[in-house]
Design a protein around this motif. Structure first.
Motif, PDB file in Angstrom:
ATOM      1  N   ALA A  81       0.832  -1.200   0.000  1.00 35.49           N
ATOM      2  CA  ALA A  81       0.000   0.000   0.000  1.00 35.49           C
ATOM      3  C   ALA A  81       0.867   1.250   0.000  1.00 35.49           C
ATOM      4  O   ALA A  81       0.611   2.209  -0.761  1.00 35.49           O
ATOM      5  CB  ALA A  81      -0.931  -0.011   1.211  1.00 35.49           C
ATOM      6  N   TYR A  82       1.906   1.253   0.838  1.00 40.14           N
ATOM      7  CA  TYR A  82       2.772   2.435   0.909  1.00 40.14           C
ATOM      8  C   TYR A  82       3.520   2.649  -0.410  1.00 40.14           C
ATOM      9  O   TYR A  82       3.577   3.773  -0.931  1.00 40.14           O
ATOM     10  CB  TYR A  82       3.777   2.280   2.048  1.00 40.14           C
ATOM     11  CG  TYR A  82       4.843   3.350   2.025  1.00 40.14           C
ATOM     12  CD1 TYR A  82       4.539   4.667   2.352  1.00 40.14           C
ATOM     13  CD2 TYR A  82       6.145   3.043   1.633  1.00 40.14           C
ATOM     14  CE1 TYR A  82       5.502   5.654   2.293  1.00 40.14           C
ATOM     15  CE2 TYR A  82       7.121   4.031   1.578  1.00 40.14           C
ATOM     16  CZ  TYR A  82       6.795   5.338   1.911  1.00 40.14           C
ATOM     17  OH  TYR A  82       7.758   6.313   1.847  1.00 40.14           O
ATOM     18  N   ALA A  83       4.088   1.569  -0.955  1.00 34.50           N
ATOM     19  CA  ALA A  83       4.870   1.705  -2.184  1.00 34.50           C
ATOM     20  C   ALA A  83       3.999   2.181  -3.347  1.00 34.50           C
ATOM     21  O   ALA A  83       4.404   3.058  -4.124  1.00 34.50           O
ATOM     22  CB  ALA A  83       5.529   0.370  -2.530  1.00 34.50           C
ATOM     23  N   LEU A  84       2.800   1.631  -3.479  1.00 34.71           N
ATOM     24  CA  LEU A  84       1.921   2.025  -4.575  1.00 34.71           C
ATOM     25  C   LEU A  84       1.356   3.430  -4.360  1.00 34.71           C
ATOM     26  O   LEU A  84       1.117   4.171  -5.319  1.00 34.71           O
ATOM     27  CB  LEU A  84       0.793   1.004  -4.735  1.00 34.71           C
ATOM     28  CG  LEU A  84       1.241  -0.384  -5.207  1.00 34.71           C
ATOM     29  CD1 LEU A  84       0.064  -1.355  -5.209  1.00 34.71           C
ATOM     30  CD2 LEU A  84       1.880  -0.325  -6.600  1.00 34.71           C
ATOM     31  N   GLU A  85       1.157   3.790  -3.090  1.00 33.94           N
ATOM     32  CA  GLU A  85       0.705   5.142  -2.773  1.00 33.94           C
ATOM     33  C   GLU A  85       1.754   6.167  -3.196  1.00 33.94           C
ATOM     34  O   GLU A  85       1.433   7.201  -3.793  1.00 33.94           O
ATOM     35  CB  GLU A  85       0.421   5.241  -1.277  1.00 33.94           C
ATOM     36  CG  GLU A  85      -0.142   6.572  -0.823  1.00 33.94           C
ATOM     37  CD  GLU A  85      -0.358   6.600   0.681  1.00 33.94           C
ATOM     38  OE1 GLU A  85      -1.356   7.186   1.115  1.00 33.94           O
ATOM     39  OE2 GLU A  85       0.505   6.053   1.422  1.00 33.94           O
ATOM     40  N   ARG A  86       3.022   5.881  -2.890  1.00 38.16           N
ATOM     41  CA  ARG A  86       4.100   6.784  -3.293  1.00 38.16           C
ATOM     42  C   ARG A  86       4.206   6.874  -4.809  1.00 38.16           C
ATOM     43  O   ARG A  86       4.451   7.942  -5.370  1.00 38.16           O
ATOM     44  CB  ARG A  86       5.432   6.302  -2.704  1.00 38.16           C
ATOM     45  CG  ARG A  86       5.586   6.522  -1.212  1.00 38.16           C
ATOM     46  CD  ARG A  86       5.683   8.012  -0.879  1.00 38.16           C
ATOM     47  NE  ARG A  86       6.826   8.642  -1.545  1.00 38.16           N
ATOM     48  CZ  ARG A  86       8.049   8.707  -1.035  1.00 38.16           C
ATOM     49  NH1 ARG A  86       8.290   8.162   0.170  1.00 38.16           N
ATOM     50  NH2 ARG A  86       9.023   9.281  -1.683  1.00 38.16           N
ATOM     51  N   ALA A  87       4.033   5.731  -5.484  1.00 40.22           N
ATOM     52  CA  ALA A  87       4.097   5.722  -6.948  1.00 40.22           C
ATOM     53  C   ALA A  87       2.986   6.582  -7.536  1.00 40.22           C
ATOM     54  O   ALA A  87       3.192   7.312  -8.514  1.00 40.22           O
ATOM     55  CB  ALA A  87       4.005   4.284  -7.466  1.00 40.22           C
ATOM     56  N   ALA A  88       1.794   6.500  -6.928  1.00 40.50           N
ATOM     57  CA  ALA A  88       0.674   7.307  -7.407  1.00 40.50           C
ATOM     58  C   ALA A  88       0.948   8.795  -7.193  1.00 40.50           C
ATOM     59  O   ALA A  88       0.661   9.632  -8.056  1.00 40.50           O
ATOM     60  CB  ALA A  88      -0.611   6.896  -6.699  1.00 40.50           C
ATOM     61  N   ASP A  89       1.521   9.141  -6.033  1.00 42.42           N
ATOM     62  CA  ASP A  89       1.842  10.540  -5.749  1.00 42.42           C
ATOM     63  C   ASP A  89       2.859  11.095  -6.746  1.00 42.42           C
ATOM     64  O   ASP A  89       2.834  12.282  -7.077  1.00 42.42           O
ATOM     65  CB  ASP A  89       2.385  10.673  -4.328  1.00 42.42           C
ATOM     66  CG  ASP A  89       1.315  10.439  -3.268  1.00 42.42           C
ATOM     67  OD1 ASP A  89       0.116  10.499  -3.611  1.00 42.42           O
ATOM     68  OD2 ASP A  89       1.685  10.176  -2.105  1.00 42.42           O
ATOM     69  N   ALA A  90       3.758  10.204  -7.194  1.00 44.82           N
ATOM     70  CA  ALA A  90       4.785  10.631  -8.145  1.00 44.82           C
ATOM     71  C   ALA A  90       4.326  10.495  -9.593  1.00 44.82           C
ATOM     72  O   ALA A  90       5.123  10.707 -10.517  1.00 44.82           O
ATOM     73  CB  ALA A  90       6.060   9.802  -7.928  1.00 44.82           C
ATOM     74  N   GLY A 178      -5.801   4.572   5.793  1.00 44.84           N
ATOM     75  CA  GLY A 178      -6.929   5.287   5.197  1.00 44.84           C
ATOM     76  C   GLY A 178      -7.046   5.007   3.709  1.00 44.84           C
ATOM     77  O   GLY A 178      -6.996   3.851   3.276  1.00 44.84           O
ATOM     78  N   PRO A 179      -7.158   6.052   2.886  1.00 42.24           N
ATOM     79  CA  PRO A 179      -7.304   5.861   1.438  1.00 42.24           C
ATOM     80  C   PRO A 179      -6.108   5.173   0.787  1.00 42.24           C
ATOM     81  O   PRO A 179      -6.211   4.689  -0.343  1.00 42.24           O
ATOM     82  CB  PRO A 179      -7.453   7.297   0.910  1.00 42.24           C
ATOM     83  CG  PRO A 179      -7.929   8.094   2.083  1.00 42.24           C
ATOM     84  CD  PRO A 179      -7.284   7.462   3.276  1.00 42.24           C
ATOM     85  N   GLY A 180      -4.966   5.134   1.485  1.00 42.78           N
ATOM     86  CA  GLY A 180      -3.785   4.481   0.926  1.00 42.78           C
ATOM     87  C   GLY A 180      -4.003   3.016   0.622  1.00 42.78           C
ATOM     88  O   GLY A 180      -3.353   2.449  -0.266  1.00 42.78           O
ATOM     89  N   ALA A 181      -4.933   2.388   1.348  1.00 41.80           N
ATOM     90  CA  ALA A 181      -5.214   0.973   1.115  1.00 41.80           C
ATOM     91  C   ALA A 181      -5.847   0.739  -0.244  1.00 41.80           C
ATOM     92  O   ALA A 181      -5.808  -0.377  -0.782  1.00 41.80           O
ATOM     93  CB  ALA A 181      -6.129   0.436   2.219  1.00 41.80           C
ATOM     94  N   ALA A 182      -6.422   1.778  -0.838  1.00 42.74           N
ATOM     95  CA  ALA A 182      -7.118   1.627  -2.114  1.00 42.74           C
ATOM     96  C   ALA A 182      -6.183   1.208  -3.239  1.00 42.74           C
ATOM     97  O   ALA A 182      -6.621   0.594  -4.217  1.00 42.74           O
ATOM     98  CB  ALA A 182      -7.821   2.933  -2.486  1.00 42.74           C
ATOM     99  N   GLN A 183      -4.893   1.523  -3.114  1.00 46.18           N
ATOM    100  CA  GLN A 183      -3.963   1.159  -4.172  1.00 46.18           C
ATOM    101  C   GLN A 183      -3.816  -0.357  -4.283  1.00 46.18           C
ATOM    102  O   GLN A 183      -3.684  -0.900  -5.393  1.00 46.18           O
ATOM    103  CB  GLN A 183      -2.594   1.814  -3.918  1.00 46.18           C
ATOM    104  CG  GLN A 183      -2.602   3.328  -3.966  1.00 46.18           C
ATOM    105  CD  GLN A 183      -3.023   3.864  -5.318  1.00 46.18           C
ATOM    106  OE1 GLN A 183      -2.699   3.293  -6.351  1.00 46.18           O
ATOM    107  NE2 GLN A 183      -3.762   4.958  -5.322  1.00 46.18           N
TER     108      GLN A 183
END
Length: 261
Positions: A81-90, A178-183
């Motif tokens: 979740a964290y890795a994909l969240e960061r990828a989405a932010d970038a 929170g929403p980070g799990a959506a990734q």
């Protein structure tokens, strides 16, 4: 663990065994209709439900193994979740990010200590503080090792306490995500879509959302997470044991699977 499905052709109940991918290609034994069931659930949720069922049916030792596995798989879920969240932010390409993540995880897939290291770093980078939950006491490691590695036969109350500890930790980190799990949910949906594209014409696809210990609390809004009344703000449970006991009661009385055609 089996779960019931309903044949979309003749409405006969057909048992299915949970698959690792949560994709189930089935054939009705009565009418021979083929259909595929996609279960929208993460592996840690399935494992925790396995432990819950074992506990309710009196298999205390088996429950510990499932609860411990659920925690390990949740830690993988958190890292993803964290890795994909960061990828989405970038604004990185999702498929490229997912492929890189899968390749990286292979280096630690069979080494639990290295996985904990990844969790620790992901939590530090995401939350900006040290992960206070990775101590042996917080994880219940001594109890887990006594049961799984040394063959101890635990009492039910010991297993309930361990389950409450695991439940509280997962629930806390899900709340922080929170929403980070959506990734990670998106990654599952893409895997489902890839399989669906290979399904022959005439094979019905059924998407199911099963009730579970975490799913209701994560997706059904604040009233599902805590008790309250319309004219009074809900009050959070006092401790992890209370939260687990409440969720266990809800799980026992929950509705059947929601089917979508």
């Amino acid at each position: 663990m089996n779960f019931p499905t309903t044949c979309p052709e003749c409405a006969r109940e057909v048992p299915a065994e949970f698959a690792d991918s949560l994709i189930h290609d089935l054939t009705c034994p009565a009418c021979k209709a083929r259909y595929v069931v996609f279960v929208r659930k993460q592996k840690f949720e399935v494992l925790f439900d396995l432990g819950t069922r074992a506990l309710l049916e009196g298999y205390a030792r088996e429950a510990v193994a499932s609860f411990a596995a659920a925690l390990e798989r949740f830690f993988e879920f958190y890292v993803r979740a964290y890795a994909l969240e960061r990828a989405a932010d970038a604004a990185l390409d999702f498929e490229d990010a997912l492929s890189a993540l899968d390749g990286t995880w292979r280096h630690v897939a069979s080494q639990s200590e290295r996985q904990l290291g990844m969790v620790a770093l992901a939590y530090l980078l995401r939350e900006g503080r040290s992960p206070d939950f990775l101590t042996p006491g917080a994880l219940g490691s001594d109890f887990r090792n006594r049961v799984i590695h040394r063959g101890a036969l635990p009492r039910r109350e010991e297993v309930e306490a361990y389950a409450a500890r695991v439940f509280g930790l997962i629930d806390r980190l899900l709340t922080e995500l929170g929403p980070g799990a959506a990734q990670v949910e998106l990654a599952q949906e893409r895997a489902f879509a890839a399989h669906l594209a290979t399904v022959p014409e005439g094979v019905v696809a059924v998407f199911e959302e099963h009730p579970g210990m975490f799913r209701a609390r994560r997706f059904a809004g604040p009233e599902a997470a805590v008790k309250g009344t319309p004219d009074k703000a809900p009050t959070p449970p006092l401790n992890d044991a209370q939260a687990f006991a409440w969720a266990l009661a809800e799980r026992g009385a929950g509705p059947g699977p929601l089917k979508r055609r």
